[in-house]
Design an enzyme around this catalytic site. Sequence first.
Site, mmCIF file in Angstrom:
data_model
loop_
_atom_site.group_PDB
_atom_site.id
_atom_site.type_symbol
_atom_site.label_atom_id
_atom_site.label_comp_id
_atom_site.label_asym_id
_atom_site.label_seq_id
_atom_site.Cartn_x
_atom_site.Cartn_y
_atom_site.Cartn_z
ATOM 1 N N VAL A 131 8.641 30.140 46.708
ATOM 2 C CA VAL A 131 9.226 30.393 45.387
ATOM 3 C C VAL A 131 10.390 29.450 45.120
ATOM 4 C CG1 VAL A 131 10.455 32.112 43.994
ATOM 5 C CG2 VAL A 131 8.471 32.793 45.348
ATOM 6 N N GLU A 176 14.444 37.442 48.481
ATOM 7 C CA GLU A 176 15.190 36.541 47.603
ATOM 8 C C GLU A 176 16.658 36.943 47.660
ATOM 9 O OE1 GLU A 176 13.992 33.962 46.108
ATOM 10 O OE2 GLU A 176 11.858 34.359 46.401
ATOM 11 N N ASP A 213 16.520 30.058 50.393
ATOM 12 C CA ASP A 213 17.343 31.188 50.827
ATOM 13 C C ASP A 213 17.318 31.383 52.335
ATOM 14 O OD1 ASP A 213 17.589 31.553 48.134
ATOM 15 O OD2 ASP A 213 16.474 33.448 48.066
ATOM 16 N N CYS A 260 7.365 36.782 51.215
ATOM 17 C CA CYS A 260 6.536 36.414 52.347
ATOM 18 C C CYS A 260 6.166 37.660 53.135
ATOM 19 C CB CYS A 260 7.286 35.441 53.259
ATOM 20 S SG CYS A 260 8.040 34.044 52.387
ATOM 21 N N LEU A 272 5.087 32.721 50.902
ATOM 22 C CA LEU A 272 4.894 32.538 49.470
ATOM 23 C C LEU A 272 6.066 31.707 48.991
ATOM 24 C CD1 LEU A 272 3.409 33.212 46.796
ATOM 25 C CD2 LEU A 272 4.911 35.192 46.588
#
Length: 615
Positions: free
Chosen positions: A57, A83, A106, A2, A55
Amino acid sequence: MCGFAGFFDCEEPLTDEKYLWMALARRMAGRIAHRGPDDRGVYVSKACALAHARLAVIDPANGAQPMTFTEDGFAYTIAYNGEIYNAPELRDELRGHGYTFQTSCDTEVVLKSYMCFGEQCAEKLNGIFAFAVDDEQRGRIFLCRDRFGVKPLFYTFSGSRIVFASEIKALFEYPGVQPEIGRTGICEIFGVGPARTPGCGVFENIREIRPGHCARFDRDGFSEYAYFALEARPYTDTYKVSVEKVRELLEDIVERQLVSDVPLCTFLSGGLDSSVITALAANKLRAHGQSLATYSFEYSGNDTYFEPSSYQPDRDEPWAEKVAALLGTDHTTLVCANDRLVNLLTDAVIAKDLPGMADIDASLLYFCREVKKKHVVAVCGECADEVFAGYPWFHCENPAGVFPWSPELSLRTGLLKPEIAHAAGIEAYVQERYAETLDAVPVLRGESAKNRQFRALSYLNLYWFMATLLERKDRCSMYSGLEVRVPYADHRLIQYVFNTPPEIRAPHGVVKGLLRDACRGLLPDDVLYRKKIPYPKTHNPHYEQLLKKRLSDILRDPEQPIHTLLSEEAVQGLLHETFDYGRPWFGQLMAGPQLLAYLLQINIWLNRYRIRITL
């Protein structure tokens, strides 16, 4: 992955004009919307404004940011980019402390780690990350960046406020933050560039949280401190044990980095590093009944114009196809045209906010844009050469006071106007940065001079050259909203290999022999022992001609800003030079044509950002 931006004020409350500050934070994040095309969010508290571009994921349906949780009546809010590869273990540990979870992303793990462990949470995280936490209880903003700086986090100050963002361009959206460069900026661009001094933002008054560092800002002021540093430890293992440990670590690292709720692929050049990662990934996915997509990169005309050199003895394409067929991957070769490569020099500057590795950046930006059409996450083989001592300069004497990937400083400084070069004092600046880094190298008592030099060279590569490649990878991939993971940059692997002496990393003189032996059985020997090949570049003379024409056009236009810096006579001499493509001035790839492209990027940068030079 992000992007986020925001500001924190210790003195004046933001709540009185909440919607004004909300709009400003939203505009800042809008400048980096490419990092997170899936969702937007904004948050304003009494002291802090945070905006986020996501974004998705992991857990795409949830995990919106900024994310807030309350404990003991105090709110904690996070904006996060990254991540976390040990999130499952951390989640279990936090449950043991009484925490519950509403998402599987996360972000919640990182925030609740901070709520539980405070600033010590950083030491528990295994991953690539940068984040900001608005801590209402302590009246503070907490900023944190991963151990080797895979994810970016820049900041500046404005009155009683700290202003921060994932990329520099978002800072310029804040009123009063102006793009200026002085002596430091000139020295960074023409001395250490396209590398960058750790923590330096090149622009005046702009800094970056250094790799492995945290920072806090509250009424007591600003402080930045290290939570991680490489340690010098005695090497006590046998070679056999080292081979086993490296293999075990790589198996674990790749398995953790394959976790994704969106389509994933690998970059495959057919060289040792990417082939190892791809083989491990393909095997892991095959065990779960899944297949792997792979991509390799090439340039128009290289099949005709490529000439072997000591740096690039052969082309990647046949090797990539061989490895892909062996592993049964769905393989695609992406080809970049030379005119497109020149045009993308502008986008590459905008992606990085700085001149960079010229067409090396521009091509990666193009390839990532193509990969993003089908995939959201890619895994690559970057960083193995810094970790396992794969570069030629690891195996020759390093001259004192010189970064080994940039030995000929005069090629750049000689292009400046004499009065600019004299005022900047570039050589002294570079030597200071070099000496500072050597002073920071951890020392092991009783270590031989040879091993000390090797350790110092490893440290220089990890904190300078690897950082340059990681920055390139992040900006060029995230410019298209593609997340790229870097298994070789796992801190456990780096810390272990950092303490192996040269005869272990290169047994019997075999460069990267430790990595090759650790991966026996994964790939055939001709792939395992293929000589290192750098990231591919174009060898088509048409590219050089395009660059010379564009630079000539700039020199004929007296309004172009680069005239304030460059000696026209020196640049004209460069334009008439016949280049040796195998003689790089930076790294292994940036030769004569890339110097022309770098100068073009500097002019683009000065123009697009309307930079004021204060030297």
